[in-house]
Design an enzyme around this catalytic site. Structure first.
Site, PDB file in Angstrom:
ATOM      1  N   ASP A  11       0.858  -1.196   0.000  1.00 43.35           N
ATOM      2  CA  ASP A  11       0.000   0.000   0.000  1.00 43.35           C
ATOM      3  C   ASP A  11       0.885   1.233   0.000  1.00 43.35           C
ATOM      4  O   ASP A  11       2.061   1.176   0.379  1.00 43.35           O
ATOM      5  CB  ASP A  11      -0.910   0.019   1.229  1.00 43.35           C
ATOM      6  N   SER A  12       0.286   2.363  -0.367  1.00 44.76           N
ATOM      7  CA  SER A  12       1.021   3.629  -0.303  1.00 44.76           C
ATOM      8  C   SER A  12       1.418   3.948   1.140  1.00 44.76           C
ATOM      9  O   SER A  12       2.366   4.700   1.349  1.00 44.76           O
ATOM     10  CB  SER A  12       0.141   4.749  -0.860  1.00 44.76           C
ATOM     11  N   GLU A 159      -5.030   9.762   8.674  1.00 49.42           N
ATOM     12  CA  GLU A 159      -3.573   9.660   8.919  1.00 49.42           C
ATOM     13  C   GLU A 159      -3.152  10.532  10.102  1.00 49.42           C
ATOM     14  O   GLU A 159      -2.136  10.274  10.730  1.00 49.42           O
ATOM     15  CB  GLU A 159      -2.804  10.053   7.666  1.00 49.42           C
ATOM     16  N   CYS A 193     -11.356   2.938  -0.889  1.00 47.67           N
ATOM     17  CA  CYS A 193     -10.040   3.378  -0.428  1.00 47.67           C
ATOM     18  C   CYS A 193      -9.770   2.590   0.834  1.00 47.67           C
ATOM     19  O   CYS A 193     -10.652   2.474   1.703  1.00 47.67           O
ATOM     20  CB  CYS A 193     -10.042   4.871  -0.138  1.00 47.67           C
ATOM     21  N   HIS A 195      -8.123   3.127   3.396  1.00 49.26           N
ATOM     22  CA  HIS A 195      -8.167   3.848   4.685  1.00 49.26           C
ATOM     23  C   HIS A 195      -9.580   3.946   5.262  1.00 49.26           C
ATOM     24  O   HIS A 195      -9.747   4.015   6.481  1.00 49.26           O
ATOM     25  CB  HIS A 195      -7.694   5.294   4.491  1.00 49.26           C
TER      26      HIS A 195
HETATM   27  N1  DGL Z   1      -4.442   3.519   0.153  1.00 56.57           N
HETATM   28  C1  DGL Z   1      -4.936   4.505  -0.776  1.00 56.57           C
HETATM   29  C2  DGL Z   1      -6.148   3.966  -1.530  1.00 56.57           C
HETATM   30  O1  DGL Z   1      -6.676   2.901  -1.224  1.00 56.57           O
HETATM   31  C3  DGL Z   1      -5.305   5.788  -0.087  1.00 56.57           C
HETATM   32  C4  DGL Z   1      -4.120   6.568   0.420  1.00 56.57           C
HETATM   33  C5  DGL Z   1      -3.366   7.328  -0.630  1.00 56.57           C
HETATM   34  O2  DGL Z   1      -3.944   8.234  -1.258  1.00 56.57           O
HETATM   35  O3  DGL Z   1      -2.205   7.019  -0.771  1.00 56.57           O
HETATM   36  O4  DGL Z   1      -6.596   4.597  -2.442  1.00 56.57           O
END
Ligand code: DGL
Length: 272
Positions: A11-12, A159, A193, A195
């Protein structure tokens, strides 16, 4: 067969841990390596080219760590990088490796959750602007109309640990109302998403009772169960020692402090 390899989950940043949690609950026997690119997140507003480049670097790092199978547990990366990686990089450089995303497994089943054939999709700007959900959902359920809403404040709120506080209410309600104004017929909303599951208690406060809320963790986990059944050549390579390793490109102490919020348990990460 040499069964010594791990499943990579990328993940990011932290959000993929919500998917990691569902996957490891459903398939606890395998070894897993999680990588969060925290140093360069959020990905939500980055260009296609940047998300592709960052995601590919991280995927290649997981390949080198011994992961023949990597799950992109990030909608933004799945929307902007997966197709190129699957169609260009894997055939050329890694014909025996596989990379799977979170969009297709969700698109495959979402039509089963709507009676009105009108669904809402909430995601980052990057995911929404890519149009990946309407395109993918249309393949499987051509009669379903997809209404999208980008929620650029939700990831920063989460976050920064503000998702349970009063300040979050304003933006939760704002984006939800903007989505619902697009159609009074929406009866199913997907949190596109990784998050967003942390905001579910708040979202439910503002959500009309007739609308079902869908998070992706269990959907992706079920899809992986199915994938491994259909691909014994991949399943046979995977170690079954229930090991977990966590890596971040960012600060390890910060990662450990925040990650437990997403995973529901303490962890010790290492620097990428
Ligand atoms: N994990 C990213 C997603 O599912 C969201 C966080 C980001 O923008 O890096 O889109």
């Amino acid at each position: 067969m040499n069964n010594q390899f791990s499943i990579g989950v990328f993940d990011s940043g932290f959000g993929g841990l919500t998917v990691f949690k569902s996957i490891t609950e459903k398939l606890p026997q395998y070894d897993y390596i999680y990588l969060g690119d925290n140093a360069r997140s959020p990905y939500g507003d980055h260009s296609f080219e940047t998300v592709y480049q960052y995601t590919l670097e991280c995927v290649e790092w997981l390949f080198e760590k011994g992961c023949p199978l990597v799950i992109l547990a990030c909608n933004t990366a799945s929307a902007k990088a997966l197709r190129n990686i699957q169609q260009l990089d894997l055939p050329k450089k890694y014909p025996n490796h596989r990379v799977l995303g979170v969009i297709r497994p969700t698109a495959e089943i979402i039509g089963n959750y709507t009676q009105t054939q009108q669904v809402g999709v909430m995601g980052t700007r990057g995911t929404v602007n890519s149009n990946s959900y309407p395109i993918e959902i249309n393949h499987f359920f051509p009669e379903v109309k997809v209404h999208q809403q980008s929620c650029p404040m939700w990831v920063p709120i989460i976050e920064n640990g503000e998702h349970e506080n009063e300040g979050a209410d304003y933006f939760v309600n704002k984006y939800l109302q903007e989505l619902l104004q697009q159609s009074a017929e929406i009866d199913c909303i997907l949190l596109a998403c990784t998050h967003y599951p942390l905001l579910i208690p708040k979202i439910e406060q503002y959500l009309p009772k007739n609308i079902q809320l869908l998070a992706q963790g269990d959907i992706v986990a079920n899809s992986l169960v199915d994938y491994l059944k259909r691909h014994p050549e991949m399943e046979g390579q995977l170690a079954k020692n229930s090991k977990r390793a966590f890596y971040t490109s960012g600060d390890v102490t910060t990662f450990d402090a925040h990650a437990s919020v997403f995973l529901g348990q303490e962890l010790n990460s290492s620097k990428m």
